[in-house]
Design a protein around this motif. Structure first.
Motif, short mmCIF file in Angstrom:
data_model
loop_
_atom_site.label_atom_id
_atom_site.label_comp_id
_atom_site.label_asym_id
_atom_site.label_seq_id
_atom_site.Cartn_x
_atom_site.Cartn_y
_atom_site.Cartn_z
N THR A 1 38.14 53.74 -0.01
CA THR A 1 38.67 53.42 0.90
C THR A 1 38.02 52.92 1.80
N PHE A 2 37.78 52.42 2.42
CA PHE A 2 36.68 51.47 3.71
C PHE A 2 37.17 52.90 5.18
N GLY A 3 35.39 53.30 4.97
CA GLY A 3 35.64 54.10 6.30
C GLY A 3 35.97 53.73 7.76
N VAL A 4 36.99 54.80 8.78
CA VAL A 4 37.38 55.15 9.02
C VAL A 4 36.75 56.06 10.04
N ASP A 5 36.50 55.49 11.60
CA ASP A 5 35.71 56.45 12.26
C ASP A 5 37.28 56.86 13.35
N ALA A 6 37.16 57.88 13.80
CA ALA A 6 38.25 58.30 14.31
C ALA A 6 39.79 58.11 14.16
N SER A 7 39.97 58.14 12.46
CA SER A 7 41.45 58.00 11.97
C SER A 7 42.47 58.48 12.74
N HIS A 8 43.42 57.11 12.65
CA HIS A 8 44.91 57.69 13.40
C HIS A 8 44.85 57.33 15.03
N GLU B 1 40.39 53.76 16.03
CA GLU B 1 39.94 53.57 14.71
C GLU B 1 38.86 52.83 14.96
N ARG B 2 37.60 53.14 14.51
CA ARG B 2 36.39 51.76 14.01
C ARG B 2 36.23 51.75 12.74
N ILE B 3 36.07 50.68 12.16
CA ILE B 3 35.54 49.93 10.94
C ILE B 3 34.66 48.82 11.27
N HIS B 4 34.36 48.82 9.98
CA HIS B 4 32.45 47.65 10.03
C HIS B 4 33.27 46.12 8.51
N ARG B 5 33.42 45.28 8.83
CA ARG B 5 33.56 44.69 7.98
C ARG B 5 33.12 44.24 6.84
N ASP B 6 32.03 44.82 6.76
CA ASP B 6 30.72 45.50 5.53
C ASP B 6 31.75 46.13 4.01
N ALA B 7 32.55 46.80 4.91
CA ALA B 7 33.51 48.13 3.75
C ALA B 7 34.33 46.54 3.96
N LEU B 8 35.08 46.36 4.05
CA LEU B 8 36.12 45.49 3.76
C LEU B 8 35.88 44.70 2.91
N VAL B 9 35.21 43.63 2.87
CA VAL B 9 34.29 42.84 2.29
C VAL B 9 33.99 43.74 0.82
N SER B 10 33.10 45.13 0.56
CA SER B 10 32.92 45.47 -0.18
C SER B 10 34.08 46.02 -0.95
N VAL B 11 35.35 46.25 -0.56
CA VAL B 11 36.69 47.02 -1.04
C VAL B 11 36.59 45.41 -2.12
N THR C 1 35.33 58.91 8.38
CA THR C 1 33.76 59.16 8.16
C THR C 1 33.67 60.44 9.50
N ALA C 2 33.62 61.59 9.57
CA ALA C 2 33.43 62.38 10.41
C ALA C 2 33.16 64.04 9.93
N PRO C 3 32.72 64.15 11.00
CA PRO C 3 31.87 65.85 10.17
C PRO C 3 32.40 66.70 8.84
N ASN D 1 31.65 62.64 3.59
CA ASN D 1 30.74 62.28 2.89
C ASN D 1 31.25 60.71 3.25
N SER D 2 32.46 59.96 4.01
CA SER D 2 32.58 58.58 4.15
C SER D 2 31.67 57.85 4.62
N SER D 3 31.41 57.13 4.95
CA SER D 3 30.71 56.26 5.54
C SER D 3 31.61 54.70 5.54
N GLU D 4 31.12 53.57 7.06
CA GLU D 4 32.00 52.70 7.46
C GLU D 4 30.79 51.50 6.57
N PHE D 5 30.61 51.68 5.80
CA PHE D 5 29.79 50.74 4.71
C PHE D 5 30.02 51.10 3.81
N GLY D 6 30.00 49.84 2.64
CA GLY D 6 30.70 49.95 1.58
C GLY D 6 31.62 50.54 0.85
N VAL D 7 31.95 51.09 0.18
CA VAL D 7 33.23 51.51 -0.31
C VAL D 7 32.98 53.36 -0.68
#
Length: 376
Positions: free
Chosen positions: A317-324, A327-337, A248-250, A253-259
């Motif tokens: 994928t689950f959206g990750v902000d600042a990958s490597h 990192e930050r994710i939201h549990r919503d994405a993990l459940v959706s995955v 999830t970066a400029p 189109n990835s998001s920290e929510f959903g798949v």
């Protein structure tokens, strides 16, 4: 079919446990043992390759044309490149990550005789000494060093501790699980994916979900260095879905929510029919999703294709902000995955000929085309 519920407490509990086990590429035995024990506790039989990649098979109606889902248990890390005259350690990275994110990290050095704690610091770390030079030092692995929390100020004293060139260095994850649903930590790539897979397996086994074909649950040990699923895919597997992080970066189109369903990575497009099936399953089951294309990214799926496996591949994928980094994710994405994994695993087989490695043109797949004679 109504999807079985995902046990969020189990998912998050597994993620906490996985994050507590150091597993940089090349030092994965402990995390392999943990995942293997958990798969066995869930009722599956586990096989390990020589280096520790895991295969557990959920038996379905038939073995040929099996489906596989894969995540990787290895993470970024570092190795000792040299022991410096001041007793500190020069490092080289394991995997592709910036020394910018290494600065200030607490770490463990795994030597043959034991482990040692330390901190990765820039060469000019003290503003009281170097003033503005702390802000002008270049970002590079050559401009950081690992300060060991032992009494040592020389190369000989560090060597006497038993530390040697090549020793593995694991970076502390420093996880935080917040009430907002966000999870902040290093190494969510791909321990969050492993946790989502385990949660999907737990839900399927708890509800006794059946599948038309065998389902191969795969966990690899060297994805961060490009090896990935190159040697764990069995001949009977026809399709492979990787579970990993989306950025999830400029410009993405990835998001920290959903798949986030990846349509392509740096090795090229993912399979047209398999990605189409995944997005259809998201719509059918009300799973929020978006699509993305990654320019500087490859996964276990890419490694399998490059190794010569003639299989359909996809990446969810689950959206990750600042990958490597941090990192930050939201549990919503993990459940959706996890939900999408189950939806795929229990869905009907549509391309029957995929059960054969080679077959004739009859029943080969179709993609939309412009009819002959029509204007474009």
């Amino acid at each position: 079919m109504t999807l079985p519920d995902i046990d969020e407490a189990y998912l998050l509990g597994q993620l906490r446990m996985l994050l507590s086990i150091d597993s940089p590429t090349g030092y994965t035995d402990s995390v392999v043992r943990h995942v293997s024990r958990e798969l066995e506790r869930l009722g599956l039989t586990v096989e390990l390759t020589r280096r520790g990649a895991i295969r557990a098979i959920h038996k379905g109606g038939v073995s040929e044309g099996a489906r596989a889902v894969v995540a990787h248990v290895d993470t970024l890390g570092a190795q000792v490149k040299s022991i410096k005259e001041n007793g500190r350690l020069e490092l080289v990275p394991i995997g592709n990550w910036s020394s910018r994110f290494a600065e200030g990290a607490r770490a463990t050095i795994y030597a043959e005789i034991g482990n040692f704690r330390g901190t990765i610091l820039p060469l000019k770390a003290s503003g009281h000494t170097f003033n503005d030079e702390v802000d002008t030092l270049p970002v590079s692995w050559r401009t950081v060093e690992l300060r060991i929390d032992q009494i040592t100020s020389s190369k000989l004293e560090t060597q006497a501790l038993g530390i040697e060139i090549g020793d593995i260095v694991a970076i502390d994850p420093q996880p935080e699980f917040l009430d907002s649903g966000f999870i902040v930590s290093r190494h969510l790539d791909d321990k969050a994916g492993v946790a989502a897979m385990l949660a999907a397996i737990e839900a399927m086994e708890r509800h006794g979900c059946g599948t038309e074909v065998d389902l191969h649950w795969l966990f690899t040990v060297a994805e961060e260095v490009g090896v990935g699923a190159s040697s764990i895919v069995a001949p009977e597997v026809a399709a492979l879905i990787s579970v990993d992080n989306g950025t999830t970066a400029p410009g993405q189109n990835s998001s920290e929510f959903g798949v986030t369903v990846a349509m392509a990575d740096q090795t090229g497009p993912f399979d047209y029919h398999l990605t189409k099936k995944l997005t259809s399953l998201c719509r059918d089951h009300g799973i929020a999703y978006q699509k993305d294309v990654f320019r500087y990214y490859r996964s276990d799926s890419a490694a399998a294709i490059v190794a010569g496996h003639d299989i359909r591949t996809a990446l969810i994928t689950f959206g990750v902000d600042a990958s490597h980094g941090y990192e930050r994710i939201h549990r919503d994405a993990l459940v959706s995955v996890a939900q999408l994994i189950i939806a795929y695993a229990t869905s009907p087989i549509e391309i029957k000929r995929d059960a054969q490695e080679m077959a004739g043109r009859e029943d080969f797949t179709h993609q939309p085309v412009v009819p002959q004679g029509s204007s474009r």
